[in-house]
Design an enzyme around this catalytic site. Structure first.
Site, mmCIF file in Angstrom:
data_model
loop_
_atom_site.group_PDB
_atom_site.id
_atom_site.type_symbol
_atom_site.label_atom_id
_atom_site.label_comp_id
_atom_site.label_asym_id
_atom_site.label_seq_id
_atom_site.Cartn_x
_atom_site.Cartn_y
_atom_site.Cartn_z
ATOM 1 N N HIS A 165 2.268 14.326 1.130
ATOM 2 C CA HIS A 165 1.507 15.517 0.750
ATOM 3 C C HIS A 165 2.425 16.734 0.708
ATOM 4 O O HIS A 165 3.470 16.763 1.359
ATOM 5 C CB HIS A 165 0.375 15.778 1.752
ATOM 6 C CG HIS A 165 -0.750 14.802 1.657
ATOM 7 N ND1 HIS A 165 -1.590 14.725 0.574
ATOM 8 C CD2 HIS A 165 -1.179 13.843 2.531
ATOM 9 C CE1 HIS A 165 -2.492 13.769 0.774
ATOM 10 N NE2 HIS A 165 -2.257 13.218 1.953
ATOM 11 N N ASP A 220 -8.780 2.442 -3.367
ATOM 12 C CA ASP A 220 -7.928 3.088 -2.376
ATOM 13 C C ASP A 220 -8.761 3.800 -1.330
ATOM 14 O O ASP A 220 -9.598 3.191 -0.685
ATOM 15 C CB ASP A 220 -6.926 4.014 -3.064
ATOM 16 C CG ASP A 220 -5.883 4.525 -2.092
ATOM 17 O OD1 ASP A 220 -5.310 3.675 -1.385
ATOM 18 O OD2 ASP A 220 -5.662 5.731 -2.025
ATOM 19 N N HIS A 256 0.840 -1.204 0.000
ATOM 20 C CA HIS A 256 0.000 0.000 0.000
ATOM 21 C C HIS A 256 0.874 1.253 0.000
ATOM 22 O O HIS A 256 1.173 1.823 1.052
ATOM 23 C CB HIS A 256 -0.890 -0.023 1.253
ATOM 24 C CG HIS A 256 -2.082 0.871 1.176
ATOM 25 N ND1 HIS A 256 -3.317 0.485 1.674
ATOM 26 C CD2 HIS A 256 -2.250 2.119 0.690
ATOM 27 C CE1 HIS A 256 -4.181 1.466 1.495
ATOM 28 N NE2 HIS A 256 -3.560 2.469 0.904
ATOM 29 N N ASP A 293 0.896 2.413 3.845
ATOM 30 C CA ASP A 293 -0.055 3.447 3.428
ATOM 31 C C ASP A 293 0.668 4.786 3.319
ATOM 32 O O ASP A 293 0.144 5.834 3.700
ATOM 33 C CB ASP A 293 -1.235 3.539 4.393
ATOM 34 C CG ASP A 293 -2.405 4.348 3.819
ATOM 35 O OD1 ASP A 293 -2.353 4.690 2.617
ATOM 36 O OD2 ASP A 293 -3.341 4.646 4.566
ATOM 37 N N HIS A 317 -10.972 -0.140 1.095
ATOM 38 C CA HIS A 317 -10.924 0.830 2.192
ATOM 39 C C HIS A 317 -12.282 0.740 2.879
ATOM 40 O O HIS A 317 -13.281 1.242 2.349
ATOM 41 C CB HIS A 317 -10.673 2.228 1.630
ATOM 42 C CG HIS A 317 -10.770 3.333 2.635
ATOM 43 N ND1 HIS A 317 -9.663 3.963 3.153
ATOM 44 C CD2 HIS A 317 -11.844 3.936 3.227
ATOM 45 C CE1 HIS A 317 -10.037 4.906 4.002
ATOM 46 N NE2 HIS A 317 -11.365 4.908 4.056
ATOM 47 N N ARG A 336 1.873 8.771 -6.307
ATOM 48 C CA ARG A 336 1.291 10.031 -6.801
ATOM 49 C C ARG A 336 1.452 10.303 -8.294
ATOM 50 O O ARG A 336 0.785 11.193 -8.827
ATOM 51 C CB ARG A 336 1.859 11.231 -6.034
ATOM 52 C CG ARG A 336 1.703 11.162 -4.524
ATOM 53 C CD ARG A 336 0.276 11.061 -4.074
ATOM 54 N NE ARG A 336 0.110 11.292 -2.638
ATOM 55 C CZ ARG A 336 -0.945 10.913 -1.948
ATOM 56 N NH1 ARG A 336 -1.948 10.286 -2.556
ATOM 57 N NH2 ARG A 336 -1.037 11.147 -0.654
#
Length: 448
Positions: free
Chosen positions: A324, A157, A65, A320, A184, A69
């Site tokens: 960002h 996702d 996971h 995960d 999810h 991007r």
């Protein structure tokens, strides 16, 4: 990589290969991208010798996971930067999630990810295809086309497949290709508007909470659908005690289910939102770097996840990894993007369980190597993946379980600096990573 040594000898480490039940002090010999031997001491010439006395030598970690991007969100991460972060964290195979722009819901996007990984990747990238078109939850993507292009699993996702009928069809369709559907698990009507765990911390902070039942109700539905169809369902980032128990009972009755848990759901509670990772009382922080989805839960939930990992209810540790940009986190808590950049801190985080006596080291290594490979059947694409058996791809991680270091996000290889662990002292660190016979990361301390 030019100048890559054809023969690498990793000498004198604790060789841990849970997939083969191997735990001994010895050597690992690599030649032309393959493992030649692991365990007994080796003699003879090598182009590169890594001295591993006092270190652990194991198969390269496999992450089910990871958010890379690319395409479309390269300001947050790229395949190049994300796979370099993976190498620094000891991960030699990462499964790239489909929440890109455009989503990985067509052959062209899956092929693009594979092509970019071949061009710029530092470690192996296995793409995950979207379940529905645009990850919108309304119409199935062309799952057969995605499978032919190289997708190793299907997932929407961070967007749950809320329509039960659609999820049933997805499971049935995916089973025709022998691939799992990773969901999810979040019931939208229960989770909507919740920005952290529904509990006393949310009440104190004045934030709207997301109840554990939002996850557990969807887990229960997916388990019933897997039992109905006989298809393989994978529960992504388990975070609640109730979800762990539902999966445990389902496995006992033979339901084809696997599950993963993240380092943060194993080690942090919802108190980190208010007071940081130590959970110490003090000024309220509203730490957006601790905003994740599913949210950090209670201490009882963390303990249940650890127990599930220990007893095999949960098959794998998955990061995960969700990098960002600063602008995504430097906003009001309600508006912050959920996610933690954690490929480079994952090992040290989960080693806290070993140091605390909550999990033994071979079990942890298994959940990072053979466990994820078995969960998704990844050796179908890469024979010998997750092991150090003779002829297996030379994916090897060397780490010091006791080295102490302080997390400095500005030194991350990842573009994502979003971690609640900044300034935290951790114990355990990767010192060398070999991927496909290439030395893709080596700390300065590595002796040769």
């Amino acid at each position: 990589m030019s100048g890559t040594p054809s023969t690498i000898l990793i000498r004198g480490g604790r060789v841990l290969d849970p997939g083969r039940g191997l735990d001994t002090v010895g050597d690992v010999l690599i030649r032309n991208g393959r493992v030649v031997a692991a365990g007994p001491a080796q003699t003879g010439r090598a182009d590169l010798v890594i001295q591993a006395a006092g270190l652990v030598v194991c198969p390269g970690f496999v992450d089910l996971h990871t958010h890379l991007r690319e395409p479309g969100l390269e300001h947050k991460e790229t395949i190049a930067t994300g796979t370099l972060a993976a190498a620094r964290g000891g991960f030699t195979t990462v499964c790239a999630m489909p929440n890109t722009e455009p989503a990985a819901d067509t052959r062209s996007v899956v092929e693009f990810v594979l092509r970019r990984a071949a061009e710029a990747g530092h470690v192996r990238v296995l793409p995950v295809g979207a379940v529905t078109k645009g990850r919108a939850g309304r119409e199935l993507a062309e799952l057969g086309e995605l499978a032919e292009a190289g997708a190793v699993a299907f997932s929407d996702d961070g967007s749950p497949v809320a329509d039960a009928g659609l999820m049933r069809r997805a499971l049935e369709y995916a089973s025709a290709f022998g691939l799992p559907v990773s969901d999810h698990c979040e019931t939208p009507e229960l989770a909507r508007g919740g920005v952290m765990h529904e509990g006393w911390v949310a009440t104190r902070l004045g934030l709207r909470g997301q109840p554990a039942a939002a996850e557990e109700s969807m887990v229960a539905r997916d388990l019933q659908l897997a039992e109905l169809t006989g298809a393989r369902v994978h529960i992504a980032h388990v975070s609640t005690a109730g979800a762990v128990e539902l999966i445990r009972r389902a496995k006992e009755r033979g339901v084809p289910v696997t599950a993963e848990v993240t380092p943060h759901h194993l080690t942090l509670t919802h108190e980190a939102v208010a007071w940081g990772p130590d959970g110490a009382d003090g000024p309220l922080r509203y730490d957006t770097n601790a905003r994740v989805n599913p949210p950090l839960r209670s201490r009882a939930d963390v303990e249940a996840c650890v127990q599930g990992l220990r007893d095999g209810t949960i098959d794998a540790v998955a990061t995960d990894h969700a990098p960002h940009a600063l602008v995504d986190k430097q906003v009001e808590f309600d508006l912050a993007a959920p996610g933690i950049s954690n490929l480079e801190t994952a090992l040290a985080q989960v080693l806290t369980l070993v140091h605390a006596g909550l999990l033994d080291l071979p079990a942890l290594v298994e959940r990072l190597t053979a466990g994820p490979v078995r969960a998704w059947g990844l050796d179908r694409w890469v024979e010998g993946l997750g092991t150090l058996r003779e002829g297996a791809p030379a994916d090897v991680t060397v780490f010091d379980p006791d080295e102490e270091w302080t997390v400095d996000p500005t030194a991350f290889a990842s573009k994502g600096r979003n971690t609640p662990l900044a300034g935290v002292r951790l114990r355990g660190r990767v010192v060398a990573t070999v991927a496909g016979g290439r030395l893709v990361y080596a700390a300065e301390r590595v002796g040769t």
